[in-house]
Motif scaffolding. Structure first.
Motif, PDB file in Angstrom:
ATOM      1  N   ALA A   1       3.774  -2.285 -11.057  1.00  0.00           N
ATOM      2  CA  ALA A   1       4.056  -1.155 -10.526  1.00  0.00           C
ATOM      3  C   ALA A   1       3.101  -0.718  -9.378  1.00  0.00           C
ATOM      4  O   ALA A   1       1.810  -1.493  -9.298  1.00  0.00           O
ATOM      5  N   PHE A   2       3.589  -0.173  -8.437  1.00  0.00           N
ATOM      6  CA  PHE A   2       2.909   0.536  -7.046  1.00  0.00           C
ATOM      7  C   PHE A   2       2.554   1.769  -7.447  1.00  0.00           C
ATOM      8  O   PHE A   2       3.482   2.756  -7.561  1.00  0.00           O
ATOM      9  N   LEU A   3       1.218   2.329  -7.702  1.00  0.00           N
ATOM     10  CA  LEU A   3       0.945   3.826  -7.955  1.00  0.00           C
ATOM     11  C   LEU A   3      -0.459   4.027  -7.442  1.00  0.00           C
ATOM     12  O   LEU A   3      -1.207   3.592  -6.804  1.00  0.00           O
ATOM     13  N   ALA A   4      -0.376   5.369  -7.643  1.00  0.00           N
ATOM     14  CA  ALA A   4      -1.581   6.001  -6.778  1.00  0.00           C
ATOM     15  C   ALA A   4      -2.820   5.811  -7.800  1.00  0.00           C
ATOM     16  O   ALA A   4      -2.532   5.948  -9.008  1.00  0.00           O
ATOM     17  N   GLY A   5      -3.944   5.495  -7.596  1.00  0.00           N
ATOM     18  CA  GLY A   5      -5.165   5.134  -8.354  1.00  0.00           C
ATOM     19  C   GLY A   5      -6.367   6.077  -7.827  1.00  0.00           C
ATOM     20  O   GLY A   5      -6.070   7.071  -7.382  1.00  0.00           O
ATOM     21  N   PRO A   6      -7.490   5.733  -8.314  1.00  0.00           N
ATOM     22  CA  PRO A   6      -7.679   4.505  -9.213  1.00  0.00           C
ATOM     23  C   PRO A   6      -7.162   4.664 -10.850  1.00  0.00           C
ATOM     24  O   PRO A   6      -7.392   5.618 -11.416  1.00  0.00           O
ATOM     25  N   VAL A   7      -6.775   3.158 -11.240  1.00  0.00           N
ATOM     26  CA  VAL A   7      -6.283   3.460 -12.633  1.00  0.00           C
ATOM     27  C   VAL A   7      -7.541   2.846 -13.432  1.00  0.00           C
ATOM     28  O   VAL A   7      -7.673   1.778 -13.056  1.00  0.00           O
ATOM     29  N   ALA A   8      -7.690   3.395 -14.431  1.00  0.00           N
ATOM     30  CA  ALA A   8      -8.703   2.749 -15.454  1.00  0.00           C
ATOM     31  C   ALA A   8      -8.079   2.868 -16.794  1.00  0.00           C
ATOM     32  O   ALA A   8      -7.986   3.578 -17.554  1.00  0.00           O
ATOM     33  N   SER A   9      -7.894   1.405 -17.150  1.00  0.00           N
ATOM     34  CA  SER A   9      -7.254   1.262 -18.585  1.00  0.00           C
ATOM     35  C   SER A   9      -7.554  -0.223 -19.002  1.00  0.00           C
ATOM     36  O   SER A   9      -7.165  -1.176 -18.111  1.00  0.00           O
ATOM     37  N   PRO A  10      -7.833  -0.571 -20.217  1.00  0.00           N
ATOM     38  CA  PRO A  10      -7.932  -1.832 -20.594  1.00  0.00           C
ATOM     39  C   PRO A  10      -6.828  -2.776 -20.640  1.00  0.00           C
ATOM     40  O   PRO A  10      -7.272  -3.731 -20.607  1.00  0.00           O
ATOM     41  N   GLY A  11      -5.838  -2.079 -20.538  1.00  0.00           N
ATOM     42  CA  GLY A  11      -4.620  -2.867 -20.677  1.00  0.00           C
ATOM     43  C   GLY A  11      -3.799  -3.034 -19.431  1.00  0.00           C
ATOM     44  O   GLY A  11      -2.519  -3.807 -19.354  1.00  0.00           O
ATOM     45  N   ILE A  12      -4.554  -2.666 -18.067  1.00  0.00           N
ATOM     46  CA  ILE A  12      -3.926  -2.816 -16.810  1.00  0.00           C
ATOM     47  C   ILE A  12      -4.850  -3.428 -16.087  1.00  0.00           C
ATOM     48  O   ILE A  12      -6.096  -3.449 -16.176  1.00  0.00           O
ATOM     49  N   ARG A  13      -4.189  -4.620 -15.193  1.00  0.00           N
ATOM     50  CA  ARG A  13      -5.201  -4.986 -14.239  1.00  0.00           C
ATOM     51  C   ARG A  13      -4.629  -4.615 -12.655  1.00  0.00           C
ATOM     52  O   ARG A  13      -3.344  -4.399 -12.677  1.00  0.00           O
ATOM     53  N   THR A  14      -5.544  -4.201 -11.862  1.00  0.00           N
ATOM     54  CA  THR A  14      -5.012  -3.837 -10.697  1.00  0.00           C
ATOM     55  C   THR A  14      -5.672  -4.429  -9.351  1.00  0.00           C
ATOM     56  O   THR A  14      -6.702  -5.224  -9.472  1.00  0.00           O
ATOM     57  N   ALA A  15      -4.954  -4.412  -8.379  1.00  0.00           N
ATOM     58  CA  ALA A  15      -5.327  -4.596  -7.040  1.00  0.00           C
ATOM     59  C   ALA A  15      -5.080  -3.465  -5.971  1.00  0.00           C
ATOM     60  O   ALA A  15      -3.994  -2.989  -6.090  1.00  0.00           O
ATOM     61  N   GLU A  16      -6.236  -3.087  -5.409  1.00  0.00           N
ATOM     62  CA  GLU A  16      -6.135  -2.019  -4.375  1.00  0.00           C
ATOM     63  C   GLU A  16      -5.265  -2.751  -3.233  1.00  0.00           C
ATOM     64  O   GLU A  16      -5.700  -3.805  -2.575  1.00  0.00           O
ATOM     65  N   ILE A  17      -4.428  -1.754  -2.700  1.00  0.00           N
ATOM     66  CA  ILE A  17      -3.620  -2.062  -1.460  1.00  0.00           C
ATOM     67  C   ILE A  17      -3.816  -1.057  -0.503  1.00  0.00           C
ATOM     68  O   ILE A  17      -3.080  -1.131   0.636  1.00  0.00           O
ATOM     69  N   GLY A  18      -4.974  -0.233  -0.582  1.00  0.00           N
ATOM     70  CA  GLY A  18      -5.306   0.466   0.671  1.00  0.00           C
ATOM     71  C   GLY A  18      -5.042   2.062   0.151  1.00  0.00           C
ATOM     72  O   GLY A  18      -4.834   2.281  -0.953  1.00  0.00           O
ATOM     73  N   SER A  19      -5.224   2.763   1.161  1.00  0.00           N
ATOM     74  CA  SER A  19      -5.135   4.198   1.125  1.00  0.00           C
ATOM     75  C   SER A  19      -4.225   4.790   2.140  1.00  0.00           C
ATOM     76  O   SER A  19      -3.963   4.222   3.129  1.00  0.00           O
ATOM     77  N   VAL A  20      -3.844   6.032   1.941  1.00  0.00           N
ATOM     78  CA  VAL A  20      -3.030   7.035   2.824  1.00  0.00           C
ATOM     79  C   VAL A  20      -3.739   8.264   3.122  1.00  0.00           C
ATOM     80  O   VAL A  20      -4.343   8.923   2.564  1.00  0.00           O
ATOM     81  N   GLY A  21      -3.700   8.438   4.492  1.00  0.00           N
ATOM     82  CA  GLY A  21      -4.322   9.774   4.972  1.00  0.00           C
ATOM     83  C   GLY A  21      -3.341  11.043   4.994  1.00  0.00           C
ATOM     84  O   GLY A  21      -2.178  10.684   4.892  1.00  0.00           O
ATOM     85  N   LEU A  22      -3.978  12.197   4.841  1.00  0.00           N
ATOM     86  CA  LEU A  22      -2.952  13.309   4.438  1.00  0.00           C
ATOM     87  C   LEU A  22      -3.226  14.264   5.779  1.00  0.00           C
ATOM     88  O   LEU A  22      -4.287  14.141   6.628  1.00  0.00           O
ATOM     89  N   VAL A  23      -2.161  15.100   6.164  1.00  0.00           N
ATOM     90  CA  VAL A  23      -2.075  16.135   7.043  1.00  0.00           C
ATOM     91  C   VAL A  23      -1.586  17.177   6.292  1.00  0.00           C
ATOM     92  O   VAL A  23      -0.577  17.494   5.651  1.00  0.00           O
ATOM     93  N   TRP A  24      -2.123  18.431   6.938  1.00  0.00           N
ATOM     94  CA  TRP A  24      -1.417  19.707   6.584  1.00  0.00           C
ATOM     95  C   TRP A  24      -0.737  20.084   7.890  1.00  0.00           C
ATOM     96  O   TRP A  24      -0.717  19.969   9.030  1.00  0.00           O
ATOM     97  N   VAL A  25       0.843  20.328   7.319  1.00  0.00           N
ATOM     98  CA  VAL A  25       1.682  20.500   8.406  1.00  0.00           C
ATOM     99  C   VAL A  25       2.773  21.660   8.114  1.00  0.00           C
ATOM    100  O   VAL A  25       2.800  22.140   6.955  1.00  0.00           O
ATOM    101  N   ALA A  26       3.113  22.253   9.222  1.00  0.00           N
ATOM    102  CA  ALA A  26       4.468  23.183   8.911  1.00  0.00           C
ATOM    103  C   ALA A  26       5.309  22.933  10.127  1.00  0.00           C
ATOM    104  O   ALA A  26       4.848  22.002  11.019  1.00  0.00           O
TER     105      ALA A  26
END
Length: 290
Positions: free
Chosen positions: A146-171
């Motif tokens: 899965a590709f998902l929003a993190g961070p994910v903390a679960s003993p049954g899951i192994r993760t690799a960080e792939i970066g982050s996305v910046g946010l903007v307020w728009v209209a």
């Protein structure tokens, strides 16, 4: 010497991973009766019962669980040795991947194209879903990665960080020219289970803004259309609205939030399929466009 073929072990391991004969049959591109026949052959050769019926389900016996536990690392090592020797060029199979909408728009296309180019025998089945549901499906072996929003903390899951996305307020441009939040705009957001919603609430509190209303929609692209049509304001992933900002169709109406949304690739911590592990390794080298 017991006459157990490699495909017998593969069948047993996939039943154990997926939980049902039907799921194993789909994974191995065969029929449920064929899977049942293979199980009978293993049991006859070993002289033990590997499964017992509980209601409508077939579950591993204690001796079946022990056999799976001892054979799984051997099978994974065998598969990996063959695939590594060929540089994974001969890798085959279907890998089920789930992704959140933002990750799918930001990095998934490049990942898919690379897999198609380098591993032509591997078929990807991709679905867009919510993080909470993806975690449930991953732990239940209904998806492989899965590709998902993190961070994910679960003993049954192994993760690799792939970066982050910046946010903007728009209209929309017209809304921004008319004064933006001075008008007491309606605000739109992904529902409360999303980190976007939390950033939205934090920013409104920080700037002392009381919106006319807060509407929710679980699809980011639909939110973009609502905002672009003059429906209010929203905090959105910058990569997904970059083109509209550059063209002037949308405009920023508040300072950019300092908080970003982190993304991770995830697999089960017990995953041993070498093809899935290779795709996870490749996913860990991705970087979000944000």
């Amino acid at each position: 010497m017991k006459r157990i073929a490699i495909y017998h072990l593969e069948t047993l391991l996939w039943i154990a991973r997926l939980g049902t004969f039907r799921a194993a049959a789909e994974r191995l591109n065969t029929t449920q009766p064929a899977i049942s026949a293979r199980v009978r052959e293993i049991e006859e050769q070993l002289g033990i019962a590997l499964f017992r019926r509980e209601g409508r389900n077939m579950v591993l016996t204690a001796r079946g669980r022990r056999l799976v536990k001892e054979c799984e690392p051997l099978w994974a090592g065998f598969e990996k040795a063959l695939l590594t020797a060929s540089g994974f060029e001969g890798a085959t199979g279907t890998v089920r991947i789930a992704s959140g909408e933002i990750a799918a728009a930001s990095c998934l296309p490049a990942f898919v194209h690379a897999v198609e180019r380098d591993l032509p025998g591997v078929t990807l089945e991709i679905e867009l879903d919510l993080t909470a549901r993806m975690l449930t499906q991953l732990l239940g072996a209904m998806i492989d990665m899965a590709f998902l929003a993190g961070p994910v903390a679960s003993p049954g899951i192994r993760t690799a960080e792939i970066g982050s996305v910046g946010l903007v307020w728009v209209a929309s441009r017209a809304t921004a020219r008319a004064g933006g939040f001075v008008q007491s705009l309606p605000v739109w957001s992904i529902p409360s289970y999303s980190p976007l919603h939390g950033v939205m609430m934090e920013t409104l509190a920080l700037h002392g803004i009381t919106p006319r209303s807060i509407g929710t929609c679980n699809n980011v692209r639909t939110l973009i259309e609502i905002i672009g049509g003059g429906g209010g304001a929203a905090v959105l992933p910058e990569p997904m609205v970059r083109g509209l900002l550059e063209s002037g169709e949308l405009a920023e109406i508040l300072p950019r939030p300092t908080r970003t949304i982190r993304f991770e690739a995830a697999i089960r911590s017990t995953e041993c399929d070498p093809v899935v592990l290779e795709l996870f390794r490749r996913a860990g080298e991705l970087r979000m466009d944000g």
